[in-house]
Design an enzyme around this catalytic site. Structure first.
Site, mmCIF file in Angstrom:
data_model
loop_
_atom_site.group_PDB
_atom_site.id
_atom_site.type_symbol
_atom_site.label_atom_id
_atom_site.label_comp_id
_atom_site.label_asym_id
_atom_site.label_seq_id
_atom_site.Cartn_x
_atom_site.Cartn_y
_atom_site.Cartn_z
ATOM 1 C CG HIS A 229 -9.463 4.063 3.253
ATOM 2 N ND1 HIS A 229 -10.581 3.264 3.208
ATOM 3 C CD2 HIS A 229 -9.740 5.034 4.146
ATOM 4 C CE1 HIS A 229 -11.478 3.734 4.056
ATOM 5 N NE2 HIS A 229 -10.993 4.804 4.643
ATOM 6 C CG ASP B 7 -0.208 9.596 10.362
ATOM 7 O OD1 ASP B 7 0.655 9.072 11.081
ATOM 8 O OD2 ASP B 7 0.029 10.526 9.567
ATOM 9 C CD GLU C 134 3.331 11.625 11.362
ATOM 10 O OE1 GLU C 134 2.570 12.533 11.003
ATOM 11 O OE2 GLU C 134 3.054 10.412 11.215
HETATM 12 P P1 FAD Z 1 -7.041 -0.739 -0.752
HETATM 13 O O1 FAD Z 1 -7.263 0.637 -1.238
HETATM 14 O O2 FAD Z 1 -8.207 -1.598 -0.594
HETATM 15 O O3 FAD Z 1 -5.943 -1.457 -1.680
HETATM 16 C C1 FAD Z 1 -4.730 -0.814 -1.994
HETATM 17 C C2 FAD Z 1 -3.857 -1.698 -2.898
HETATM 18 O O4 FAD Z 1 -3.429 -2.833 -2.163
HETATM 19 C C3 FAD Z 1 -4.599 -2.239 -4.120
HETATM 20 O O5 FAD Z 1 -3.718 -2.358 -5.189
HETATM 21 C C4 FAD Z 1 -5.042 -3.606 -3.662
HETATM 22 O O6 FAD Z 1 -5.222 -4.487 -4.732
HETATM 23 C C5 FAD Z 1 -3.899 -4.020 -2.768
HETATM 24 N N1 FAD Z 1 -4.346 -4.907 -1.696
HETATM 25 C C6 FAD Z 1 -5.331 -4.698 -0.800
HETATM 26 N N2 FAD Z 1 -5.420 -5.740 0.039
HETATM 27 C C7 FAD Z 1 -4.460 -6.614 -0.333
HETATM 28 C C8 FAD Z 1 -4.044 -7.891 0.131
HETATM 29 N N3 FAD Z 1 -4.636 -8.488 1.171
HETATM 30 N N4 FAD Z 1 -3.045 -8.501 -0.501
HETATM 31 C C9 FAD Z 1 -2.418 -7.928 -1.558
HETATM 32 N N5 FAD Z 1 -2.774 -6.737 -2.052
HETATM 33 C C10 FAD Z 1 -3.771 -6.084 -1.439
HETATM 34 N N6 FAD Z 1 -0.564 5.243 4.449
HETATM 35 C C11 FAD Z 1 0.512 5.264 5.232
HETATM 36 O O7 FAD Z 1 1.500 4.604 4.949
HETATM 37 N N7 FAD Z 1 0.528 6.016 6.374
HETATM 38 C C12 FAD Z 1 -0.542 6.731 6.780
HETATM 39 O O8 FAD Z 1 -0.490 7.378 7.812
HETATM 40 C C13 FAD Z 1 -1.701 6.702 5.977
HETATM 41 N N8 FAD Z 1 -2.804 7.367 6.354
HETATM 42 C C14 FAD Z 1 -3.918 7.312 5.568
HETATM 43 C C15 FAD Z 1 -5.065 7.985 5.992
HETATM 44 C C16 FAD Z 1 -6.205 7.945 5.226
HETATM 45 C C17 FAD Z 1 -7.437 8.697 5.692
HETATM 46 C C18 FAD Z 1 -6.197 7.259 3.987
HETATM 47 C C19 FAD Z 1 -7.396 7.266 3.115
HETATM 48 C C20 FAD Z 1 -5.051 6.585 3.558
HETATM 49 C C21 FAD Z 1 -3.909 6.600 4.347
HETATM 50 N N9 FAD Z 1 -2.753 5.935 3.968
HETATM 51 C C22 FAD Z 1 -1.653 5.952 4.782
HETATM 52 C C23 FAD Z 1 -2.671 5.227 2.684
HETATM 53 C C24 FAD Z 1 -3.005 3.767 2.855
HETATM 54 O O9 FAD Z 1 -2.009 3.104 3.575
HETATM 55 C C25 FAD Z 1 -3.116 3.067 1.498
HETATM 56 O O10 FAD Z 1 -4.002 3.740 0.657
HETATM 57 C C26 FAD Z 1 -3.566 1.643 1.685
HETATM 58 O O11 FAD Z 1 -3.425 0.941 0.480
HETATM 59 C C27 FAD Z 1 -5.016 1.622 2.109
HETATM 60 O O12 FAD Z 1 -5.356 0.364 2.584
HETATM 61 P P2 FAD Z 1 -6.698 -0.298 2.096
HETATM 62 O O13 FAD Z 1 -6.884 -1.501 2.923
HETATM 63 O O14 FAD Z 1 -7.802 0.652 2.066
HETATM 64 O O15 FAD Z 1 -6.224 -0.706 0.613
#
Ligand code: FAD
Length: 592
Positions: free
Chosen positions: A145, A206, A319
């Site tokens: 994400h 969120d 918020e």
């Molecule tokens: P990915 O996109 O898969 O990875 C993100 C980064 O983290 C990459 O660099 C990856 O290499 C690294 N990573 C992933 N897993 C690990 C691991 N296990 N160990 C070490 N590194 C790792 N953020 C907020 O803070 N608050 C919110 O309310 C919020 N709402 C969101 C709502 C939506 C619809 C979306 C799309 C994003 C939102 N986000 C929010 C942002 C979100 O927290 C970050 O984009 C987060 O990185 C997404 O998690 P993911 O598991 O999809 O990570």
């Protein structure tokens, strides 16, 4: 002839053995067996029956050859069977899904994808990368994400941390009030596991379809952060696979350098395989309230007042969002406004204010046993605020429904084909002293009256953030998150196009820089190391030192573009940012 000689049953057995051999033997050994099965197959009277097994064998053969090519390319020391056992795959479906993210703006294909079933699998792969003669990168991917390809890599392997079969189930320790979770676990599943014990994590995002490792690599914030701090302030302990392939346990007491570096560390120092997260008794219900303001300074004054409160006499979540767009409020109204509170938006005075309204969003958690007093408590808190008196909108729902609220919006958007569109999101931390300038220059200036998605704004207390973590925040006691969560739509309206929104983001950043606002990007995205140095400021030296210590070959999370892997010189960096076309034609505005 062959079939008459051996009989059908024997032939079936031979096929099974050959299939097993194609899976387990190194390619040079199994090729003769594969040729034999091809020979038998070609003599078979009814070919259809074994067609499926034969097809699987052929696929495996191709995959194994592809893995062999990978081995040659990156100088791996592991046997192909070992890679297959680890769960490494070059299956086109896995590779395709690891090459895109929620932002849908860049596409980078990895050489292979690992679906680990344990921390040991992750450690073995990272160790192989660290020791390989040519070198290759390893990027953990949670739920993908990210917006700008942060979890992608074109020069190595993506470790798909979330998904069926990876890690283990969350383990709740009721007496100690914490839960141990796999790094790829989604927060929605953490919540469900904890609720079975009447417990829940304290600090949220969120949206819950994000992985634990993904949010802890950034910070993890929502309306509870003013009180509990971000998610990274609510972690007791981590298991981390460093860039050397070592599996280490860390906490404030044990390997503290690694612990602090990894929290908010953008995946640069290790892959989180386990996190121990702090819990509290789970509330049963939530009173969810929205009130409107036309005056920005009244709005921010009330938000700042609310986040200064302690103890029981406070809201549990604070918020807010900015409404510059009539379309947005109409959407939002249909899903939220209580019928007991009919209101005419035009009567709220936004016209005197450049057409901009501000919505404060607050909640009070409660247990059914205390339901009688909740109204008085809320009344007492609301009395101290200066919102537009006729604009109180209230709803009441189970705690889990409140936390999972964005998922409802996701399903709605998906059904309209408006979820899988490009998302040029921009998240900023703005110091309190500059938020009024930001309002004047951006909300009432640069944005115009079309936004293409929600714009969140809420303050947080810096003292709830651990200064030792890797994340950077502005240098003031209170700072605001301002999140432009916009979707680019291919509907012929220029103001909703990807190009227009991306350009507007640039203008916003330029405005902040020229005004000397000292904003910090949250979920940061930069292309050059000098920009990263500026982002980290005084934390840069330590950040770089930790990188040298825990990932000396710079193989982890290269999609963040902070450090170039040592096996690539800066001139032949292979990461490609290929914009992919916007797929959907959509005409409505986006409402979370
Ligand atoms: P990915 O996109 O898969 O990875 C993100 C980064 O983290 C990459 O660099 C990856 O290499 C690294 N990573 C992933 N897993 C690990 C691991 N296990 N160990 C070490 N590194 C790792 N953020 C907020 O803070 N608050 C919110 O309310 C919020 N709402 C969101 C709502 C939506 C619809 C979306 C799309 C994003 C939102 N986000 C929010 C942002 C979100 O927290 C970050 O984009 C987060 O990185 C997404 O998690 P993911 O598991 O999809 O990570």
């Amino acid at each position: 002839m062959l079939y008459r000689l051996l009989g059908r049953k024997r032939i079936n057995k031979i096929f099974k053995v050959l299939y097993y051999l194609t899976l387990t033997l190194p390619p040079k050994d199994f090729v003769p067996f594969f040729s034999l099965s091809l020979y038998i197959y070609s003599h078979k009277p009814n070919k259809r029956k074994h067609c499926f097994i034969f097809w699987i064998m052929a696929t495996k053969l191709l995959l194994t050859f592809a893995i062999c090519r990978l081995i040659v390319t990156v100088g791996l020391t592991l046997e192909p069977t070992e890679l297959l056992r680890l769960g490494l795959t070059v299956d086109p479906f896995d590779v395709e899904s690891a090459s895109v993210d929620f932002g849908l703006m860049t596409k980078v294909e990895p050489l292979a994808v690992l679906r680990p079933s344990s921390a040991k699998d992750v450690a073995q792969l990272v160790k192989a990368a660290y020791e390989s003669s040519h070198g290759f990168t390893v990027s953990a991917r949670g739920h993908g994400h990210s917006i700008n390809g942060q979890a992608q890599t074109g020069t190595g392997v993506v470790v798909q941390m979330s998904g069926v079969g990876s890690g283990g189930k969350p383990r709740v320790w009721g007496g100690d009030m914490y839960v141990d979770v796999w790094g790829g676990e989604l927060w929605i599943d953490v919540l469900k596991s904890c609720l079975a014990y009447g417990l829940a994590p304290k600090s949220w995002t969120d949206y819950l379809y994000l992985s634990v490792g993904g949010t802890l690599s950034n910070a993890g914030i929502s309306g509870q952060a003013f009180h509990h701090g971000p998610q990274i302030s609510n972690v007791h302990e981590l298991d981390v696979v460093t860039g050397k392939g070592e599996l280490m346990t860390c906490s404030k007491e044990q390997n503290p350098e690694l612990f602090h570096a990894v929290l908010g560390g953008l995946g640069q120092f290790g892959i989180i395989t386990r996190a121990r997260i702090s819990l509290e008794p789970a509330p049963q219900r939530v009173r969810w309230i929205r009130v409107l303001y036309s005056n920005f300074s009244a709005f921010t004054k009330d938000q700042e007042y609310l986040i200064s409160l302690h103890g029981n006499q406070k809201f549990d979540y604070v918020e807010g969002f900015v409404i510059v767009d009539e379309g947005l409020i109409n959407n939002w109204r249909s899903s939220f406004f209580s019928p007991r509170n009919p209101v005419k938006i035009s009567s709220l005075g936004s016209n005197n204010n450049g057409g901009v309204l501000y919505c404060l969003e607050i909640t009070k958690n409660y247990h059914e046993s205390t339901a009688e007093t909740i109204d008085q408590e809320i009344e007492a808190l609301l009395k101290k605020l200066n919102f537009i008196p006729t604009s109180v909108f209230t709803t009441d729902l189970p705690y889990v429904d409140f936390l999972d609220r964005v998922h409802k919006a996701e399903l709605k958007l998906r059904s309209k084909g408006m979820w899988e569109v490009p998302h040029p999101w921009l998240n900023l931390f703005v110091p309190k002293s500059k938020i009024a300038d930001f309002d004047r220059g951006v909300f009432k200036g640069i944005l115009g009256n079309k936004t293409s998605g929600p714009i969140l704004i809420y303050p947080m207390n810096k003292n709830k953030w651990d200064g030792k973590s890797s994340v950077v925040t502005p240098d003031e006691d209170v700072f605001y998150l301002v999140a432009f969560l916009r979707s680019a739509l291919d509907n012929g309206e220029e103001t909703q196009s990807l190009e227009y929104l991306t350009n507007q983001n640039r203008q916003i950043l330029k405005f902040c820089a020229e005004d000397g606002m000292k904003v910090k990007q949250y979920l940061p995205h930069y292309k050059t190391q000098s920009e990263w140095k500026e982002h980290y400021g005084s934390k840069w030296d330590r950040f770089q030192r930790m990188k040298m210590k825990f990932d000396p070959r710079h193989i982890l999370a290269s999609g963040q573009n902070i450090f170039t892997p040592t096996f690539l010189s800066s001139s032949n960096m292979m990461v490609m940012d290929i914009p992919i076309p916007i797929k959907q034609k959509a005409r409505e505005s986006i409402d979370f």
